[in-house]
Scaffold this active site. Structure first.
Site, short mmCIF file in Angstrom:
data_model
loop_
_atom_site.label_atom_id
_atom_site.label_comp_id
_atom_site.label_asym_id
_atom_site.label_seq_id
_atom_site.Cartn_x
_atom_site.Cartn_y
_atom_site.Cartn_z
CE LYS A 146 -4.27 1.01 2.55
NZ LYS A 146 -4.88 0.82 3.87
C1 E4P Z 1 -8.30 1.75 4.09
O1 E4P Z 1 -7.50 1.03 3.60
C2 E4P Z 1 -8.09 2.53 5.32
O2 E4P Z 1 -7.29 1.76 6.17
C3 E4P Z 1 -9.39 2.80 6.06
O3 E4P Z 1 -10.52 2.41 5.32
C4 E4P Z 1 -9.47 4.15 6.65
O4 E4P Z 1 -10.70 4.26 7.35
P1 E4P Z 1 -10.98 5.41 8.40
O5 E4P Z 1 -11.22 6.69 7.66
O6 E4P Z 1 -12.20 4.95 9.13
O7 E4P Z 1 -9.77 5.48 9.29
#
Ligand code: E4P
Length: 217
Positions: free
Chosen positions: A83
């Site tokens: 990522k």
């Molecule tokens: C996605 O890969 C992120 O880790 C996640 O969906 C972020 O979510 P949040 O905005 O609830 O922290």
């Protein structure tokens, strides 16, 4: 539509993997910090629990170090998806890793033109954050609609991974728009099963069944 769980909590992932509904896992540095565990260790453990892609996020901001981190992370297990953030350096690394056959999830996407760049950089997944856009008074789901539309226009293979999902309505809207994946916290996945009429209906069926004095087995 694929369901990924957004957590680094191994016990939650194990329980969801048993449900047969889990297609992959996403983590981020905040979730790893919350787990209180060493990143390489927890990612290896998660990868053994699911055959689906497990996103592990780089933390460097310069392309050279980010690339080395990505190469290290993909070496943890065959199903690691690296990522990277949606920055100039992140997309440069995305292209380099994708050219080597690594699945890359481009994260922190907040606009459709950013999503277009990620697809051009060879991302396997783009992660538009719907909840965080809603939080600042913008329409997160419109970003999903625009991204799905643009990707279809050009036949990009990049999958739209709806992130920052906060409730079942987000999942419903994403599915109607044809998004490929939604990643959700464990509680949101569990909320998908719930309907008060299901509970009430089951209660009534069981009460009537009890009156018959029968048992199926
Ligand atoms: C996605 O890969 C992120 O880790 C996640 O969906 C972020 O979510 P949040 O905005 O609830 O922290």
């Amino acid at each position: 539509m694929k369901f990924f769980v957004d957590t680094a909590d191994v016990s939650d992932i194990r329980a969801l993997a048993d449900s047969g509904l889990l297609d992959g896992v996403t983590t981020n540095p905040s979730l790893i910090a919350k787990s209180g565990r060493k990143m390489a260790e927890v990612i290896a453990e998660i990868c053994a629990l699911t055959p689906g892609p497990v996103s592990a996020e780089v933390t460097a901001t310069d392309a050279e170090t980010m690339l080395r981190e990505g190469q290290y992370l993909r070496g943890i297990a065959a199903n690691v998806a690296v990522k990277v953030p949606l920055t100039e350096a992140g997309l440069k690394v995305c292209r380099a890793l994708a050219n080597d056959g690594t699945k890359v999830n481009v994260t922190l996407c907040f606009s459709a033109v950013q999503a277009l760049l990620a697809a051009k950089a060879g991302a396997a997944f783009i992660s538009p954050f719907v909840g965080r856009l809603d939080d600042i008074g913008q329409d997160g789901m419109q970003l999903i609609a625009d991204t799905v539309h643009i990707y279809r226009n050009y036949g990009f293979a990049t999958e739209v991974l709806v992130a920052s999902v906060r409730h079942p309505v987000h999942v419903l809207q994403a599915a109607k728009l044809g998004a490929h994946v939604a990643t959700m916290p464990p509680a949101t996945i569990r909320a998908l099963y719930k309907h008060p009429l299901t509970d009430r209906g089951l209660e009534a069926f069981l009460a009537d069944w009890k009156k018959t004095g029968q048992s199926i087995l």
